[in-house]
Scaffold this motif. Structure first.
Motif, mmCIF file in Angstrom:
data_model
loop_
_atom_site.group_PDB
_atom_site.id
_atom_site.type_symbol
_atom_site.label_atom_id
_atom_site.label_comp_id
_atom_site.label_asym_id
_atom_site.label_seq_id
_atom_site.Cartn_x
_atom_site.Cartn_y
_atom_site.Cartn_z
ATOM 1 N N GLU A 232 -2.345 -2.861 -0.832
ATOM 2 C CA GLU A 232 -1.729 -1.451 -1.030
ATOM 3 C C GLU A 232 -1.424 -1.227 0.372
ATOM 4 O O GLU A 232 -1.597 -2.036 1.455
ATOM 5 C CB GLU A 232 -2.817 -0.564 -1.519
ATOM 6 C CG GLU A 232 -4.141 -0.777 -0.732
ATOM 7 C CD GLU A 232 -5.156 0.271 -1.135
ATOM 8 O OE1 GLU A 232 -5.127 0.263 -2.786
ATOM 9 O OE2 GLU A 232 -6.190 0.762 -0.507
ATOM 10 N N CYS A 233 -0.540 -0.090 0.392
ATOM 11 C CA CYS A 233 -0.008 0.459 1.969
ATOM 12 C C CYS A 233 -0.232 1.914 2.099
ATOM 13 O O CYS A 233 0.344 2.522 1.218
ATOM 14 C CB CYS A 233 1.473 -0.134 1.990
ATOM 15 S SG CYS A 233 2.393 0.291 3.423
ATOM 16 N N LEU A 234 -0.790 2.122 3.120
ATOM 17 C CA LEU A 234 -0.869 3.553 3.497
ATOM 18 C C LEU A 234 -0.032 4.036 4.756
ATOM 19 O O LEU A 234 -0.423 3.536 5.635
ATOM 20 C CB LEU A 234 -2.297 3.964 3.598
ATOM 21 C CG LEU A 234 -2.669 5.305 3.945
ATOM 22 C CD1 LEU A 234 -2.258 6.377 2.837
ATOM 23 C CD2 LEU A 234 -4.331 5.495 4.427
ATOM 24 N N PRO A 235 1.174 4.644 4.601
ATOM 25 C CA PRO A 235 1.726 5.019 5.585
ATOM 26 C C PRO A 235 1.439 6.085 6.525
ATOM 27 O O PRO A 235 1.113 7.078 5.920
ATOM 28 C CB PRO A 235 3.225 5.399 4.964
ATOM 29 C CG PRO A 235 2.982 4.941 3.779
ATOM 30 C CD PRO A 235 1.988 4.997 3.169
ATOM 31 N N TYR B 108 13.764 -6.215 -8.428
ATOM 32 C CA TYR B 108 12.737 -5.861 -7.688
ATOM 33 C C TYR B 108 12.194 -4.557 -7.739
ATOM 34 O O TYR B 108 12.774 -3.684 -8.287
ATOM 35 C CB TYR B 108 12.770 -5.997 -5.965
ATOM 36 C CG TYR B 108 13.660 -7.118 -5.623
ATOM 37 C CD1 TYR B 108 13.425 -8.577 -5.696
ATOM 38 C CD2 TYR B 108 15.292 -6.894 -5.216
ATOM 39 C CE1 TYR B 108 14.252 -9.331 -5.403
ATOM 40 C CE2 TYR B 108 16.112 -8.098 -5.164
ATOM 41 C CZ TYR B 108 15.547 -9.419 -5.119
ATOM 42 O OH TYR B 108 16.343 -10.386 -4.863
ATOM 43 N N HIS B 109 10.834 -4.489 -7.634
ATOM 44 C CA HIS B 109 10.178 -3.279 -7.496
ATOM 45 C C HIS B 109 10.222 -2.376 -6.101
ATOM 46 O O HIS B 109 9.619 -2.977 -5.360
ATOM 47 C CB HIS B 109 8.417 -3.178 -7.901
ATOM 48 C CG HIS B 109 7.993 -4.197 -9.180
ATOM 49 N ND1 HIS B 109 9.132 -4.155 -10.338
ATOM 50 C CD2 HIS B 109 7.118 -5.005 -9.437
ATOM 51 C CE1 HIS B 109 8.499 -5.008 -10.920
ATOM 52 N NE2 HIS B 109 7.285 -5.572 -10.837
ATOM 53 N N GLY C 241 1.219 8.963 1.601
ATOM 54 C CA GLY C 241 1.313 8.689 0.113
ATOM 55 C C GLY C 241 0.840 6.897 -0.006
ATOM 56 O O GLY C 241 1.624 6.126 0.046
ATOM 57 N N LEU C 242 -0.319 6.861 -0.858
ATOM 58 C CA LEU C 242 -0.879 5.614 -0.916
ATOM 59 C C LEU C 242 0.031 4.665 -2.020
ATOM 60 O O LEU C 242 0.367 5.195 -3.080
ATOM 61 C CB LEU C 242 -2.211 5.463 -1.329
ATOM 62 C CG LEU C 242 -2.978 4.126 -1.813
ATOM 63 C CD1 LEU C 242 -3.045 3.378 -0.330
ATOM 64 C CD2 LEU C 242 -4.258 4.233 -2.374
ATOM 65 N N VAL C 243 0.515 3.545 -1.598
ATOM 66 C CA VAL C 243 1.313 2.842 -2.376
ATOM 67 C C VAL C 243 0.602 1.597 -3.112
ATOM 68 O O VAL C 243 0.155 0.577 -2.019
ATOM 69 C CB VAL C 243 2.726 2.299 -1.654
ATOM 70 C CG1 VAL C 243 3.327 1.468 -2.756
ATOM 71 C CG2 VAL C 243 3.342 3.479 -1.087
ATOM 72 N N GLU C 244 0.246 1.597 -4.204
ATOM 73 C CA GLU C 244 -0.494 0.083 -4.782
ATOM 74 C C GLU C 244 0.463 -0.665 -5.149
ATOM 75 O O GLU C 244 1.622 -0.393 -5.570
ATOM 76 C CB GLU C 244 -1.283 0.760 -6.036
ATOM 77 C CG GLU C 244 -2.647 1.780 -5.622
ATOM 78 C CD GLU C 244 -3.150 2.132 -6.835
ATOM 79 O OE1 GLU C 244 -2.803 1.711 -7.854
ATOM 80 O OE2 GLU C 244 -4.245 2.657 -6.619
ATOM 81 N N LEU C 245 0.203 -1.759 -4.915
ATOM 82 C CA LEU C 245 1.355 -2.904 -5.080
ATOM 83 C C LEU C 245 0.521 -4.069 -6.070
ATOM 84 O O LEU C 245 0.078 -5.190 -5.638
ATOM 85 C CB LEU C 245 1.481 -3.528 -3.804
ATOM 86 C CG LEU C 245 2.028 -2.499 -2.721
ATOM 87 C CD1 LEU C 245 2.105 -3.292 -1.533
ATOM 88 C CD2 LEU C 245 3.679 -2.242 -3.205
ATOM 89 N N PRO C 246 0.429 -3.637 -7.338
ATOM 90 C CA PRO C 246 -0.030 -4.597 -8.395
ATOM 91 C C PRO C 246 0.884 -5.770 -8.122
ATOM 92 O O PRO C 246 2.269 -6.042 -8.561
ATOM 93 C CB PRO C 246 0.067 -4.081 -9.594
ATOM 94 C CG PRO C 246 0.953 -2.780 -9.452
ATOM 95 C CD PRO C 246 1.112 -2.489 -8.123
#
Length: 560
Positions: free
Chosen positions: A5-8, A406-407, A415-420
């Motif tokens: 996941e990525c938290l900017p 691509y996703h 905004g937390l981005v979850e990356l399954p």
């Protein structure tokens, strides 16, 4: 499944800087810290000893690195890493401060394991000496019940595929087919398409050369690192300036950046090192054009005509104390076509009759086609676009050629981005950035009618500034470009429309390939020659100018 996941904390919109917290399994990696205020990092992780397990800095530009010193002071035990060149350039972000050696150097193209299963590897990214593409790889421990595979995340930072004067471009062959699970890529120029770098350089040097020939001095406000040193090397080596009896003055932190580059000579391209064996790289009072340091007290005393490279933050009015006539060239920004109007207005207030302001493009980032080229060569599963205006990033996420494969994500701050990975993932609908309109042929003019919804885009203000546009063919597509007020004022003798019997005359003045009173059409026998305004050649192509754009609601139009 491993958690990705990525938290900017900062995504590079406007002047906010870039800072991204990435989680790979149990580890937290902070990519860059271009924040002016690092307090959100400690507040978000108040229950933890450190806001991350380690920090990786892609390069030394302030929008990626200016928060690192404050972060180190707040968390002295937090490890910070970058390439060797970046560690040497970082102190230029805090000129005048006592900066400890807090950043540790990493080698190129050699994986370094920081924790069990977590490695990082750096590749040269172009753009700036020391700039790095960062490859993070996490392999879960064998005892884990998860599938035994490695997870890869690639962060480009700022990158450039083309070679520039002092930096070799990113080598795609080193990354081709890498297939990272996640790619975090900059989108500074959105989907814009630009001419080749050398063509941009020739257009800029031609403009500067003409100003000097007219007896005007040229003032170039620049950032500390990167563009200023590139321009100085360009002016020293370009055929329009070599041997010319001319002084080039370098002021403020731009000069400090030049001194820092001299210490990095072994890390610069071989062609630059060969140049430095025969003459000084920057400071030279023997070979023309002469390059000299400019002291603050000399700003109002330099003889004209000359070229001055100075800081973007300097009060430009200091240069207007003399009677010289100035051409001020601002770098065109990635997300805007001009510097803040108050800065220009203050400068013009000194004497508008002696000062002309223009803008130029000397790209430091990849344009739209190059960005998509990188993505297609890497073939990631997820793509996160950062570093650019929201409208430019929206243009990229709306590209059908990317959206179908691509996703795509364009994250916002906090905004937390979850990356399954490896799971069914429904791609959200792409943003609708297209507008349907109508064409009407009315005798000798063509009217383009568009819905008023187009005015909601912040770029409309620039396009419609004067009500005039320039249109040109790009393959089968017609590309429209708004003409800014200042651009019309600066046309001067460079392009004077010549009329004959109420129609535009077929001459160089009205040819779309005539720029800077020089022909840029490779098919023309006049290519790269200076031309007269009433000149003509068989491959003349008309410049479509002063086409009006009318906005209205299409349904109301059809009703009428």
């Amino acid at each position: 499944m491993t958690q990705l996941e990525c938290l900017p904390y900062g995504v590079g919109h406007a002047d906010e800087g870039v800072s991204l917290l990435v989680r790979m399994g149990p580890y937290r990696i902070l990519l860059d810290c271009g924040l002016r205020d690092v307090s959100p990092l400690s507040q978000q992780n108040s229950d933890l000893a450190h806001p991350a397990d380690l920090v990786l800095c892609s390069h030394a530009h302030s929008d990626h690195a200016r928060g690192l010193l404050a972060l180190h002071q707040a968390f002295p035990n937090l490890p910070i890493y970058a390439s060797e060149v970046t560690t040497q350039l970082l102190p230029l972000n805090w000129v005048g401060e006592s900066v400890p050696q807090f950043c540790h150097a990493l080698p190129w193209r050699s994986p370094v394991e920081f924790f069990d299963g977590l490695t990082a590897e750096l590749f040269p990214a172009g753009h700036l000496p020391g700039a790095a593409v960062i490859l993070l790889t996490y392999t879960p421990p064998p005892a884990s019940t998860e599938e035994q595979r490695s997870y890869k995340l690639l962060y480009t930072g700022d990158f450039f595929l083309s070679n520039s004067r002092l930096v070799e471009g990113l080598r795609l062959e080193e990354l081709r087919g890498l297939e990272p699970d996640v790619l975090i890529v900059e989108g500074s120029y959105g989907t814009a398409r630009f001419p080749h770098r050398r063509q941009q350089e020739n257009q800029l040097t031609e403009r500067i050369s003409r100003a000097i020939a007219e007896g005007r001095s040229v003032l170039l406000p620049l950032p500390t690192l990167g563009l200023g040193q590139e321009l100085l090397m360009l002016l020293r080596s370009h055929h329009l300036f070599t041997g010319r009896d001319l002084n080039i003055w370098v002021d403020g932190t731009v000069a400090a950046g030049c001194d820092a580059y001299l210490d990095l000579l072994p890390h610069l391209p071989s062609a630059v090192q060969n140049f430095a064996r025969h003459q000084p790289l920057f400071w030279d009072e023997r070979v023309r054009p002469r390059v000299r340091h400019l002291l603050p007290e000399q700003r109002s005393q330099i003889a004209a005509p000359c070229i001055v490279l100075t800081d973007l933050t300097v009060d430009l009015n200091e240069f207007c104390q003399s009677e010289a006539s100035w051409l001020v060239l601002f770098p065109q920004q990635s997300s805007q076509l001009e510097i803040e109007s108050k800065e220009i207005s203050s400068f013009l207030a000194a004497d508008s009759g002696r000062v002309t302001v223009e803008f130029y493009l000397l790209a430091q980032h990849c344009d739209g086609p190059s960005t998509t080229q990188l993505i297609h060569n890497l073939r990631p599963q997820h793509v996160l676009f950062v570093h650019g205006s929201p409208t430019y990033l929206s243009d990229l996420t709306g590209l059908e050629e990317l959206h179908n494969r691509y996703h795509l994500h364009s994250p916002s701050i906090g905004g937390l981005v979850e990356l399954p990975i490896g799971e069914t993932f429904l791609q959200p609908a792409p943003p609708d950035n297209s507008y349907e309109g109508e064409l009407a042929e009315l005798g000798t003019v063509v009217t383009i009618t568009l819905p008023d919804a187009i005015m909601a885009d912040p770029r409309w203000r620039t396009l419609a500034d004067t009500g005039l546009i320039e249109a040109r063919w790009q393959g089968e597509d017609l590309v429209l470009r708004g003409l800014h007020q200042r651009e019309l004022l600066n046309l001067g003798n460079d392009r004077l429309p010549i009329w004959a019997d109420g129609t535009l005359k077929d001459c160089c003045s009205n040819c779309r390939h005539c720029r800077g009173q020089r022909c840029w059409n490779p098919s023309s026998p006049l290519f790269n020659f200076k031309v007269t305004l009433d000149g003509y050649c068989p491959v003349f192509e008309p410049l479509i100018l002063a086409t009006e754009i009318e906005t209205s609601d299409l349904e109301d139009e059809s009703d009428r």
